[in-house]
Design an enzyme around this catalytic site. Structure first.
Site, PDB file in Angstrom:
ATOM      1  CB  SER A 150      16.558 -70.135  45.328  1.00 46.74           C
ATOM      2  OG  SER A 150      17.211 -69.457  46.365  1.00 46.74           O
ATOM      3  NE  ARG A 187      18.958 -65.093  41.546  1.00 45.85           N
ATOM      4  CZ  ARG A 187      20.172 -65.325  41.072  1.00 45.85           C
ATOM      5  NH1 ARG A 187      20.730 -64.491  40.189  1.00 45.85           N
ATOM      6  NH2 ARG A 187      20.853 -66.385  41.452  1.00 45.85           N
ATOM      7  CD  GLU A 229      16.450 -66.234  43.781  1.00 44.07           C
ATOM      8  OE1 GLU A 229      16.380 -67.153  42.946  1.00 44.07           O
ATOM      9  OE2 GLU A 229      17.431 -66.072  44.523  1.00 44.07           O
TER      10      GLU A 229
END
Length: 303
Positions: free
Chosen positions: A222, A172, A292
């Site tokens: 998410s 990420r 995230e």
């Protein structure tokens, strides 16, 4: 500086003043942008950046605002949403997409040309620029496996082409986050495949996503990165937090790794719930859940 100054300087670009970003984020939350611009091409983006640099106006770039929380105080300066920069082209086994192109649409173009490798992204709701920015991934695939180059606009106004190595992809993460570059285009190197097989894989992944994720409600996707050795949703479930609600934000009953807007939630509701989850999991499991989702903007009291 007044809105009229920007409007005069860029009469062909849609620019809004004090525009609520809740109209654009997938959570349906977020305070106003002082100025919100929708450039339609690279030159317009470059010109807006140069103008903002000249007068000392902060710049924030937003893609599809799918994995994003904008605080309720909004964002000072100029916000650019690049979704009008959405051209997608193919050349042999490569696909090049502008930053504002929907990642889902990009996977569909690849499929239509019999190119395989992007199927994992068939249901990711972000933009191509956002996908490069955070090395988006799903179902065992990541953007770093297929992205070979990205054209970027540096904060100083220089257009550069970054190689895969220079993009420094990680979990990420990409170098875009470190240097505040603006992604303009991305190029993906794919393989020749069977159109029907590619479509079947995309359909399967989308069916799995729909069965497990709360796609019917506003969310930021998410929320947390996956901690090593654990599954975030399982940790949250085991802590008894599934269904836990703060304000209008709730830990999804369908997937505990998601927070959904079930009753006119604010960004503050989202952030309060995120902090509560982090505190509970740290206390019970000694695991720090790192977000995230990208969190930007001002707190309400600092506006």
């Amino acid at each position: 500086m007044m809105m009229e100054d920007i409007a005069t300087a860029f009469p062909t670009i849609e620019i809004l003043r004090n525009e609520p970003l809740a109209h654009y984020t997938h959570t349906k939350t977020g305070g106003p942008a002082d100025y919100l611009a929708f450039p339609t091409n690279i030159q317009e983006t470059k010109s807006l950046l140069a103008y903002a640099n000249q007068i000392g106006l902060p710049i924030t770039v937003v893609g599809n605002a799918s994995n994003l929380i904008v605080r309720d105080g909004g964002i000072r300066g100029l916000v650019m949403i690049l979704t009008k920069m959405n051209a997608i082209t193919t050349d042999g086994q490569t696909v090049t997409a502008e930053a504002g192109a929907a990642l889902i649409k990009t996977t569909q173009v690849a499929q239509a040309h019999g190119l395989t490798g992007l199927e994992f992204a068939a249901g990711i709701p972000g933009s191509v620029g956002g996908a490069i920015f955070m090395n988006a991934g799903a179902y065992g695939g990541e953007i770093k496996e297929v992205a070979v180059a990205a054209e970027v606009l540096t904060p100083a106004g220089e257009i550069r082409t970054l190689t895969q190595t220079e993009l420094d992809f990680g979990y990420r993460h990409s170098s875009i986050q470190d240097y505040n570059d603006i992604v303009l285009t991305a190029t993906f190197a794919l393989q020749v495949g069977d159109k029907a097989e590619i479509q079947a894989k995309m359909d399967d992944l989308n069916a799995r996503r729909a069965a497990k994720q709360p796609l019917e409600l506003p969310s930021c996707g998410s929320v947390f990165k996956r901690p090593e050795g654990h599954y975030t949703g399982q940790l949250i479930q085991a802590a008894g937090l599934q269904g836990y609600q703060m304000g209008g934000a709730q830990v999804s009953m369908k997937h505990a790794g998601f927070i959904v807007n079930i009753d006119h939630a604010t960004a503050t509701d989202y952030l309060d719930l995120i902090h509560h989850i982090q505190a509970v999991i740290l206390k019970e499991d000694d695991v720090h859940l790192e977000t995230e989702v990208r969190i930007i903007g001002d707190e309400p009291h600092t506006k």
